[in-house]
Design a protein around this motif. Structure first.
Motif, PDB file in Angstrom:
ATOM      1  N   VAL A   3     -18.273  -0.972   9.681  1.00  6.86           N
ATOM      2  CA  VAL A   3     -17.097  -1.297  10.503  1.00  6.86           C
ATOM      3  C   VAL A   3     -15.875  -1.390   9.593  1.00  6.86           C
ATOM      4  N   SER A  42       0.116   3.800   1.442  1.00  9.02           N
ATOM      5  CA  SER A  42       0.041   4.362   2.794  1.00  9.02           C
ATOM      6  C   SER A  42       1.276   4.019   3.611  1.00  9.02           C
ATOM      7  N   LYS A  96      -9.838  -3.788  -0.322  1.00 11.13           N
ATOM      8  CA  LYS A  96      -8.957  -4.893   0.062  1.00 11.13           C
ATOM      9  C   LYS A  96      -9.757  -6.165   0.280  1.00 11.13           C
ATOM     10  N   ASP A 100      -1.222  -0.244   6.340  1.00  9.86           N
ATOM     11  CA  ASP A 100      -0.760   0.514   7.512  1.00  9.86           C
ATOM     12  C   ASP A 100      -1.484   0.138   8.800  1.00  9.86           C
ATOM     13  N   GLY A 131      -4.295  -5.488  10.262  1.00 10.70           N
ATOM     14  CA  GLY A 131      -5.252  -6.438   9.699  1.00 10.70           C
ATOM     15  C   GLY A 131      -6.624  -5.790   9.721  1.00 10.70           C
ATOM     16  N   SER A 169     -14.527   0.143   6.348  1.00 10.06           N
ATOM     17  CA  SER A 169     -14.865   1.307   5.531  1.00 10.06           C
ATOM     18  C   SER A 169     -13.677   1.740   4.690  1.00 10.06           C
ATOM     19  N   ARG A 170     -13.867   2.823   3.975  1.00 11.56           N
ATOM     20  CA  ARG A 170     -12.822   3.459   3.145  1.00 11.56           C
ATOM     21  C   ARG A 170     -11.863   2.460   2.482  1.00 11.56           C
ATOM     22  N   MET A 217     -10.274  -0.019   3.368  1.00 11.54           N
ATOM     23  CA  MET A 217     -10.324  -1.446   3.692  1.00 11.54           C
ATOM     24  C   MET A 217     -11.345  -2.176   2.804  1.00 11.54           C
ATOM     25  N   LEU A 221      -0.473  -5.788   2.015  1.00 12.43           N
ATOM     26  CA  LEU A 221       0.257  -5.169   3.119  1.00 12.43           C
ATOM     27  C   LEU A 221      -0.203  -3.734   3.279  1.00 12.43           C
ATOM     28  N   ASP A 234      -5.575  -2.464  -5.035  1.00 14.29           N
ATOM     29  CA  ASP A 234      -6.042  -3.710  -4.402  1.00 14.29           C
ATOM     30  C   ASP A 234      -6.771  -4.577  -5.421  1.00 14.29           C
ATOM     31  N   GLY A 281       0.813  -1.213   0.000  1.00 18.42           N
ATOM     32  CA  GLY A 281       0.000   0.000   0.000  1.00 18.42           C
ATOM     33  C   GLY A 281       0.840   1.254   0.000  1.00 18.42           C
TER      34      GLY A 281
END
Ligand SMILES: Nc1ncnc2c1ncn2[C@@H]1O[C@H](COP(=O)(O)OP(=O)(O)OP(=O)(O)O)[C@@H](O)[C@H]1O
Ligand SMILES: [Mg+2]
Length: 291
Positions: A241, A37, A249, A211, A214, A243-244, A246, A209, A191, A35
């Motif tokens: 729960v 990030s 991914k 920031d 998990g 969001s954004r 994630m 991978l 992703d 990532g």
């Protein structure tokens, strides 16, 4: 797993376990998405970039890692320097022509070549390309309620050049940019692109991978979920729960799994040698997504 170095006996047992895994992973393809990030910040809590080290070690041990990378924060910084502010819709950067130019310059240029430099310095042989090279990612404009400009989605994946590099001892490093039918550039979500590549390569594992350590379920504690089933993942997305950043991914993991990739993981880059621990120990790290 924390390798116990207190006694030679424990160390021996750990080495035997690791070597059994090393043998089992020989010549198997592992697609890793790094990532933006985390990759430009460049360090794990070990004080250096163990992700790069791990990739080079894996390649040296006979595994076939393939790296797909992002570069969001670096793109934002460069756009700011040029006096351009980005607008995001559902986590996707609205990409006009000028923005696409910068995305390509940063992703396929600075970010890609920096990763290649780091791998070379770590003793590896890496070749950096963008998803346009060899038509790795053929893309089309992403449909949706709002016009996002040159945001694209993967239409097809051509694995020829990736396999060519991998089987000849090189570690492919791929910027998540796609090529359209008329040769135009598309800004791909890293992703999704990595998941599509894992599926097309018939990878044995897909690892994202990022920031955070998990997938975190709010309210529990700071520890990530060790496993997450598809149904539960969809519920957590619905509840907000997950969001954004994630969301793509988890979606990419589910897509790779349904295309036959046996296991998909979301793990934190900050844990030193997270990749080695994931591949070469029973316990692994981060969150494993299951169908
Ligand atoms: N349930 C969740 N568990 C963990 N992280 C979450 C969750 N929901 C949202 N997130 C966010 O997802 C982020 C990771 O995605 P992000 O897109 O920011 O990183 P990246 O994909 O690694 O980098 P880039 O997009 O720049 O390549 C976390 O930093 C966190 O803020
Ligand atoms: Mg992201």
């Amino acid at each position: 797993m924390v390798i116990n170095v207190r006694t030679a006996v424990d160390l021996g047992a750990s080495l035997a376990q690791a070597l059994r895994y090393v043998n089992a992973w020989k010549s198997r393809t592992v697609v890793v998405k790094y990532g933006g990030s985390v990759m430009m910040s460049g360090v794990s809590s070990a004080g250096r970039d163990t992700v790069i080290e791990d990739l080079v070690l894996l390649k040296g041990a006979g595994v076939d890692p393939v790296l797909v990378h992002g570069g969001g924060p670096e793109i934002t910084r460069m756009l700011e320097r040029l006096g351009k502010t980005s607008r995001f819709v559902d986590g996707l950067r609205v990409t006009d022509e000028e923005t696409m130019e910068v995305v390509e310059m940063v992703l396929a240029g600075r970010a890609n070549k920096m990763l290649v430099s780091m791998m070379t310095a770590a003793g590896g042989a890496a070749v950096g390309i963008s998803g346009k090279d060899g038509k790795v990612f053929q893309a089309r404009k992403q449909d949706g309620p709002e016009d996002l400009g040159q945001v694209g989605e993967v239409e097809s994946v051509d694995t020829t050049v990736v396999k060519l590099l991998s089987t000849n001892g090189y570690l492919p490093v791929i910027a998540s940019i796609g090529i359209g039918r008329e040769g135009q550039s598309y800004n791909l979500n890293g992703d999704h692109a990595a998941g599509a590549l894992a599926a097309a390569l018939g990878a044995s594992k897909f690892i994202l991978l990022t920031d955070v350590p998990g997938v975190l379920a709010a309210g529990v504690d700071d520890r990530p979920l060790s496993t997450l089933r598809a149904g539960e993942a969809r519920r957590l997305i619905g509840d907000g729960v997950i969001s954004r950043g994630m969301i793509p991914k988890v979606e990419a993991c589910l897509a790779a799994l349904s295309a036959g990739v046996p296991t998909a993981h979301i793990i934190g880059a900050a844990q030193p040698h997270a990749l080695l621990v994931e591949l070469f120990t029973e316990q692994g790290v981060g969150t494993m997504i299951t169908p």
